[in-house]
Motif scaffolding. Structure first.
Motif, mmCIF file in Angstrom:
data_model
loop_
_atom_site.group_PDB
_atom_site.id
_atom_site.type_symbol
_atom_site.label_atom_id
_atom_site.label_comp_id
_atom_site.label_asym_id
_atom_site.label_seq_id
_atom_site.Cartn_x
_atom_site.Cartn_y
_atom_site.Cartn_z
ATOM 1 N N GLU A 63 42.607 -86.592 102.302
ATOM 2 C CA GLU A 63 41.781 -86.469 101.109
ATOM 3 C C GLU A 63 42.528 -86.996 99.892
ATOM 4 O OE1 GLU A 63 38.679 -85.441 101.275
ATOM 5 O OE2 GLU A 63 38.863 -85.038 103.429
ATOM 6 N N ARG A 64 41.749 -87.440 98.911
ATOM 7 C CA ARG A 64 42.398 -87.910 97.681
ATOM 8 C C ARG A 64 42.998 -86.734 96.927
ATOM 9 N NH1 ARG A 64 39.333 -91.768 93.441
ATOM 10 N NH2 ARG A 64 39.742 -93.248 95.119
ATOM 11 N N TYR A 65 42.277 -85.612 96.890
ATOM 12 C CA TYR A 65 42.774 -84.425 96.205
ATOM 13 C C TYR A 65 42.541 -83.197 97.083
ATOM 14 C CZ TYR A 65 42.869 -87.284 91.976
ATOM 15 O OH TYR A 65 43.135 -88.273 91.065
ATOM 16 N N ILE A 66 43.433 -82.229 96.933
ATOM 17 C CA ILE A 66 43.272 -80.934 97.580
ATOM 18 C C ILE A 66 43.628 -79.859 96.564
ATOM 19 C CG2 ILE A 66 43.779 -81.787 99.901
ATOM 20 C CD1 ILE A 66 46.595 -80.572 99.502
ATOM 21 N N SER A 67 43.276 -78.617 96.868
ATOM 22 C CA SER A 67 43.642 -77.522 95.971
ATOM 23 C C SER A 67 45.144 -77.275 96.067
ATOM 24 C CB SER A 67 42.867 -76.253 96.324
ATOM 25 O OG SER A 67 43.181 -75.851 97.640
ATOM 26 N N ILE A 68 45.730 -76.863 94.962
ATOM 27 C CA ILE A 68 47.183 -76.694 94.936
ATOM 28 C C ILE A 68 47.636 -75.551 95.837
ATOM 29 C CG2 ILE A 68 47.282 -75.096 92.971
ATOM 30 C CD1 ILE A 68 49.702 -76.772 91.974
ATOM 31 N N ASP A 69 46.777 -74.571 96.091
ATOM 32 C CA ASP A 69 47.193 -73.485 96.984
ATOM 33 C C ASP A 69 47.380 -73.982 98.416
ATOM 34 O OD1 ASP A 69 44.462 -73.913 97.260
ATOM 35 O OD2 ASP A 69 44.076 -71.852 97.885
ATOM 36 N N GLU B 110 43.142 -79.036 91.570
ATOM 37 C CA GLU B 110 43.324 -80.103 92.543
ATOM 38 C C GLU B 110 44.550 -80.951 92.232
ATOM 39 O OE1 GLU B 110 39.596 -82.192 92.593
ATOM 40 O OE2 GLU B 110 38.906 -81.005 94.304
ATOM 41 N N ILE B 111 45.204 -81.396 93.288
ATOM 42 C CA ILE B 111 46.380 -82.248 93.163
ATOM 43 C C ILE B 111 46.385 -83.207 94.344
ATOM 44 C CG2 ILE B 111 47.885 -80.683 94.450
ATOM 45 C CD1 ILE B 111 50.162 -81.513 92.559
ATOM 46 N N SER B 112 46.988 -84.346 94.185
ATOM 47 C CA SER B 112 47.083 -85.286 95.295
ATOM 48 C C SER B 112 48.053 -84.729 96.341
ATOM 49 C CB SER B 112 47.573 -86.641 94.798
ATOM 50 O OG SER B 112 47.670 -87.558 95.861
ATOM 51 N N PRO B 113 47.677 -84.745 97.619
ATOM 52 C CA PRO B 113 48.551 -84.178 98.652
ATOM 53 C C PRO B 113 49.812 -85.001 98.873
ATOM 54 C CG PRO B 113 46.672 -85.279 99.648
ATOM 55 C CD PRO B 113 46.421 -85.262 98.175
ATOM 56 N N LEU B 114 50.808 -84.360 99.468
ATOM 57 C CA LEU B 114 52.071 -84.984 99.867
ATOM 58 C C LEU B 114 52.938 -85.429 98.699
ATOM 59 C CD1 LEU B 114 50.947 -87.171 102.905
ATOM 60 C CD2 LEU B 114 51.943 -84.885 102.909
ATOM 61 N N ILE B 115 52.679 -84.894 97.506
ATOM 62 C CA ILE B 115 53.562 -85.204 96.377
ATOM 63 C C ILE B 115 54.668 -84.170 96.285
ATOM 64 C CG2 ILE B 115 53.697 -85.204 93.857
ATOM 65 C CD1 ILE B 115 51.218 -86.777 93.725
ATOM 66 N N LEU B 116 54.302 -82.910 96.151
ATOM 67 C CA LEU B 116 55.297 -81.864 95.913
ATOM 68 C C LEU B 116 56.256 -81.702 97.085
ATOM 69 C CD1 LEU B 116 53.065 -79.139 94.213
ATOM 70 C CD2 LEU B 116 54.327 -81.022 93.151
ATOM 71 N N ILE B 117 55.748 -81.792 98.294
ATOM 72 C CA ILE B 117 56.603 -81.530 99.450
ATOM 73 C C ILE B 117 57.682 -82.596 99.627
ATOM 74 C CG2 ILE B 117 55.222 -82.755 101.165
ATOM 75 C CD1 ILE B 117 55.854 -80.429 103.087
ATOM 76 N N GLN B 118 57.451 -83.796 99.088
ATOM 77 C CA GLN B 118 58.448 -84.847 99.263
ATOM 78 C C GLN B 118 59.776 -84.502 98.602
ATOM 79 O OE1 GLN B 118 58.267 -87.633 101.243
ATOM 80 N NE2 GLN B 118 56.490 -86.444 101.925
ATOM 81 N N PHE B 119 59.709 -83.815 97.468
ATOM 82 C CA PHE B 119 60.941 -83.408 96.797
ATOM 83 C C PHE B 119 61.670 -82.348 97.619
ATOM 84 C CE2 PHE B 119 58.183 -84.865 93.287
ATOM 85 C CZ PHE B 119 58.993 -85.869 92.777
ATOM 86 N N VAL B 120 60.903 -81.466 98.265
ATOM 87 C CA VAL B 120 61.512 -80.447 99.117
ATOM 88 C C VAL B 120 62.167 -81.104 100.323
ATOM 89 C CG1 VAL B 120 61.102 -78.341 100.440
ATOM 90 C CG2 VAL B 120 59.760 -78.796 98.376
ATOM 91 N N GLU B 121 61.442 -82.032 100.941
ATOM 92 C CA GLU B 121 61.976 -82.723 102.113
ATOM 93 C C GLU B 121 63.238 -83.506 101.769
ATOM 94 O OE1 GLU B 121 61.949 -86.161 102.972
ATOM 95 O OE2 GLU B 121 62.562 -85.813 105.038
ATOM 96 N N ASN B 122 63.244 -84.163 100.614
ATOM 97 C CA ASN B 122 64.435 -84.902 100.194
ATOM 98 C C ASN B 122 65.608 -83.967 99.935
ATOM 99 O OD1 ASN B 122 63.437 -87.467 100.391
ATOM 100 N ND2 ASN B 122 62.895 -87.662 98.224
ATOM 101 N N LEU C 249 59.582 -81.819 87.567
ATOM 102 C CA LEU C 249 58.354 -82.608 87.447
ATOM 103 C C LEU C 249 57.347 -81.834 86.605
ATOM 104 C CD1 LEU C 249 56.431 -84.959 88.255
ATOM 105 C CD2 LEU C 249 55.828 -83.605 90.284
ATOM 106 N N ILE C 250 56.766 -82.524 85.630
ATOM 107 C CA ILE C 250 55.726 -81.926 84.785
ATOM 108 C C ILE C 250 54.492 -82.818 84.856
ATOM 109 C CG2 ILE C 250 55.069 -81.190 82.455
ATOM 110 C CD1 ILE C 250 58.031 -80.796 81.848
ATOM 111 N N ILE C 251 53.365 -82.226 85.215
ATOM 112 C CA ILE C 251 52.092 -82.940 85.265
ATOM 113 C C ILE C 251 51.075 -82.183 84.429
ATOM 114 C CG2 ILE C 251 50.198 -83.760 86.712
ATOM 115 C CD1 ILE C 251 52.138 -83.949 89.021
#
Length: 357
Positions: free
Chosen positions: A219-225, A259-271, A347-349
């Motif tokens: 999906e383009r966007y998902i809920s942040i929860d 709503e937020i674009s998926p796979l953004i926040l987790i990338q920082f955790v994975e890195n 990160l601030i959005i």
């Protein structure tokens, strides 16, 4: 194609209705002074009829000129010649209709120049008047059509830009997902080599994460929860492997449905795990703090730094996430800091920003 034709039809139909009403009003107003003794109802009736007659001259003129204008393959000199011939023919038709039909058959008088001297079929003044009447209409219809075409072009450019961004984001996600899977499978592989009892749990947890990556991330966007739930599942996998790792996760959101674009926040955790805590034996930590207040996201990750960092460790995750942020949230603020013993990412959005994708 069909919608474009319909749009042109509606715009031009509206133009001619409004133009006709304007011309009826102007001619009716003029006839009040030219024929003061004639009843207003008769003058209005005559005006409605004669303006319909003028439309039979003006509409072919307008679309003949537009046809020549749109034929870009015609030589420029030939274009001007066609323009001249079409306008001359329209002026003659306008004069014929005015001189031989309107004045004798509708007004019942002879056409005059100053109210006394009869006017001929063609002379400088009346021809100029006919020319100006026609050119006024031509200018209006060209203005309407050029504006319509420009609006269509803007819509097409906007749609192409949106499609290009979608394609680029899809490509970036396609690059990120295999990278994430590769790193996580490496973790589970290490557990399997040690025959750790937690390996089945880690595989089950990975299945949840991959289900998210395959279905939710499409999906383009998902809920942040939902996005935060995926981060928690990922952390569970890491906790199983890194028993001594200190993980602190804090979230404070006033709108879980944001709503937020998926796979953004987790990338920082994975890195953080891949390039930070994975080799910080015995003293590794990762602190994650997420706050969402009044549609402004503050995301902070701080993690321990490995003692002997790899000089050629891949940075594909960070590069891709920077690019995604540029496309989706142009006015985001991202800071990455490194000290001797830790990495810090903030990160601030601002989801209130209208420039977001």
């Amino acid at each position: 194609m069909k919608s474009g034709i319909s749009s042109k039809l509606y715009v031009h139909l509206l133009f001619w209705i409004l133009y006709y009403i304007l011309e009826v009003y102007l001619d009716f107003y003029w006839s009040r002074y030219q024929f003061p003794d004639v009843d207003w109802q008769i003058r209005l009736q005559n005006t409605i009829i004669l303006e319909l007659g003028y439309l039979l001259i003006k509409m072919p003129l307008a679309y003949s000129l537009l046809y020549v204008y749109e034929k870009t393959g015609i030589h420029k000199i030939l274009t001007y010649v066609f323009y001249g011939l079409i306008i001359c023919a329209a002026v003659l038709a306008h004069r014929f209709f005015t001189h031989y039909i309107i004045y004798p058959h509708i007004y019942g008088v002879v056409e005059t120049l100053d109210g006394k001297q009869p006017s001929g079929f063609i002379n400088g003044l009346v021809a100029f008047n006919s020319f100006m009447d026609l050119i006024f209409m031509v200018g209006l219809i060209f203005g309407v059509e050029i504006t319509r075409q420009k609006n269509i072009l803007k819509e097409q450019i906007s749609r192409l830009k949106s499609e290009k961004l979608d394609q680029e984001l899809t490509m970036l996600k396609a690059q990120i997902n295999p990278h994430f899977l590769f790193n996580t499978l490496n973790n589970i592989y290490g557990m399997a080599l040690k025959k750790a009892d937690e390996t089945p749990d880690a595989i089950l947890q990975l299945s949840k994460v991959m289900r998210y990556n395959i279905y939710e991330a499409a999906e383009r966007y998902i809920s942040i929860d939902k996005d935060l739930e995926n981060i928690k599942d990922f952390l569970q996998i890491q906790k199983i492997r890194h028993h001594d790792l200190v993980i602190r996760f804090h979230e404070d959101t006033d709108d879980p449905s944001q709503e937020i674009s998926p796979l953004i926040l987790i990338q920082f955790v994975e890195n953080a795990f891949k390039h930070g805590v994975s080799e910080a034996l015995g003293r590794g930590f990762i602190h994650i703090d997420i706050q969402l207040k009044n549609k402004v996201l503050h995301y902070h990750i701080e993690n321990s730094k490995e003692e002997n960092p790899h000089g050629h460790s891949t940075k594909i995750g960070l590069k891709n996430i920077r690019r995604q942020l540029e496309l989706l949230y142009p006015k985001h603020i991202l800071t990455v800091e490194s000290t001797n013993d830790r990495y810090m990412v903030t990160l601030i959005i601002d989801f209130n920003d209208p420039s977001t994708f």
